[in-house]
Design an enzyme around this catalytic site. Structure first.
Site, PDB file in Angstrom:
ATOM      1  N   LYS A  31     -21.168 -62.617 -24.443  1.00  0.00           N
ATOM      2  CA  LYS A  31     -21.948 -63.385 -23.468  1.00  0.00           C
ATOM      3  C   LYS A  31     -23.446 -63.249 -23.787  1.00  0.00           C
ATOM      4  O   LYS A  31     -23.901 -62.144 -24.101  1.00  0.00           O
ATOM      5  CB  LYS A  31     -21.655 -62.836 -22.064  1.00  0.00           C
ATOM      6  N   LYS A  40     -29.751 -60.395 -22.540  1.00  0.00           N
ATOM      7  CA  LYS A  40     -30.846 -59.622 -23.130  1.00  0.00           C
ATOM      8  C   LYS A  40     -30.352 -58.241 -23.559  1.00  0.00           C
ATOM      9  O   LYS A  40     -30.809 -57.679 -24.544  1.00  0.00           O
ATOM     10  CB  LYS A  40     -31.979 -59.471 -22.100  1.00  0.00           C
ATOM     11  N   LYS A  64     -22.238 -52.160 -15.098  1.00  0.00           N
ATOM     12  CA  LYS A  64     -23.596 -52.138 -15.649  1.00  0.00           C
ATOM     13  C   LYS A  64     -24.053 -50.707 -15.924  1.00  0.00           C
ATOM     14  O   LYS A  64     -24.736 -50.450 -16.908  1.00  0.00           O
ATOM     15  CB  LYS A  64     -24.565 -52.845 -14.701  1.00  0.00           C
TER      16      LYS A  64
END
Ligand code: SF4
Length: 330
Positions: free
Chosen positions: A195, A198, A114
């Site tokens: 995938k 947001k 991330k």
């Protein structure tokens, strides 16, 4: 016989999308009779990446709650609560932070992934590193037996099990080891084939209008081999077909797959079937959303009452934790 306990949460870090619906909410609804379910809005977790701008937080918290209810969660059956209203999570988080080696947190796969993926925010904070630890506190504080997870979330659960074990080794047996309840659909493709997330700006939101849903599906990526109507395609390479697998009947899936392989149908026809099925699933959600948004007092009551029940369960565990460590004079 006492029901086994399940714990699961969802972050109010944006509007919910159909990936959240099929990956979490529908599953939550399905198991709410079978287990003693604790479902929470993970607002502290939302701060791990959204700390610099909380202007939409209230709206997102409301959106999560309204979607949960519209999807069929029943506050009489499941405990629905807000994480920040149960301060015991923070207390347990502090205690667990004392016993958790840094290396355990650094090696959680999503930590590095991330950080690389998210470019527009500074995730170089303690809160972001400690995210799995707060998650462990969320789970352990309810002594949950099960946590619904997708395959990619298994490492998060594993670290929770390790931390619980470490606590038990130091101070005595307080926490059971939670197990994963694998969810059926854990990866829902977004409109660009990646995938649904947001971060990628490829979502079909539960708050979209029917026209927006239709437009997003109509412009959704297909198998790149099908440039002309007469080109044969491979449905397995098409994100549209992945959505058919979730929202269309087996017979419809077989028909569009056959039509795709033989160029018997065009992508527009194929997408029309998907749009019809998706709208059928979303219609009751939209109706529920409209109705709950009109009742803010009811929403507050549901969160207050659920958070009260959650606090009771969390407080019982913290009594045991404090006694086990030696904080309690009783
Ligand atoms: S026919 Fe359907 S499954 Fe095949 S490429 Fe077009 S949209 Fe995708």
């Amino acid at each position: 016989m006492k029901k086994k306990r399940v714990l699961s949460g969802i972050q109010p870090s944006g509007k919910l999308h159909i990936g959240n619906l099929v990956g979490a909410l529908q599953n939550w609804v399905k198991i709410q009779d079978q287990y003693e379910c604790y479902y929470f809005i993970a607002d502290w977790h939302a701060l791990t990446s959204q700390y610099a701008d909380t202007s939409n937080l209230k709206e997102y918290i409301t959106d999560v709650l309204v979607n949960c209810l519209a999807a069929g969660l029943d506050p009489e059956k499941a405990v629905i609560f807000q994480q920040s209203r149960v301060l015991e999570h923070a207390e347990l988080h502090v205690i667990l932070s004392m016993i958790t080696p840094l290396g355990w947190l650094e090696r959680v796969p999503s930590y590095k992934e991330k950080q690389l993926e998210v470019k527009d925010k500074d995730l170089n904070t303690y809160g972001f590193l400690g995210y799995p630890l707060l998650q462990s506190a969320d789970i352990l504080i309810y002594r949950a037996h099960y946590v619904p997870v997708g395959v990619d979330q298994m490492p998060h659960l594993e670290i929770t099990r390790e931390i619980g074990r470490r606590f038990n080794n130091f101070y005595g047996n307080v926490f059971p080891e939670p197990e994963g309840l694998l969810t059926r659909f854990h990866k829902v493709p977004g409109t660009d084939g990646r995938k649904m997330s947001k971060t990628y700006d490829n979502c079909i939101f539960l708050s979209d209008t029917p026209e927006e849903v239709e437009k997003k599906i109509k412009t959704m990526k297909t198998d790149p081999q099908r440039i002309k109507r007469t080109d044969k395609g491979d449905p397995e390479l098409s994100p549209v077909f992945q959505l058919h697998k979730i929202f269309s009947s087996k017979q419809e899936q077989d028909e569009v797959a056959e039509g795709c392989r033989t160029a018997g149908i065009g992508c527009i026809d194929c997408k029309k079937v998907l749009i019809r099925n998706l709208l059928t699933v979303l219609e009751p959600i939209w109706e529920g959303r409209r109705s709950y948004f009109e009742k803010p007092a009811l929403l507050e009551d549901i969160l207050r009452s659920g958070s009260g029940k959650a606090r009771q369960a969390a407080a019982e565990t913290m009594d045991s934790v404090r006694k086990a460590i030696g904080f309690s004079l009783k």
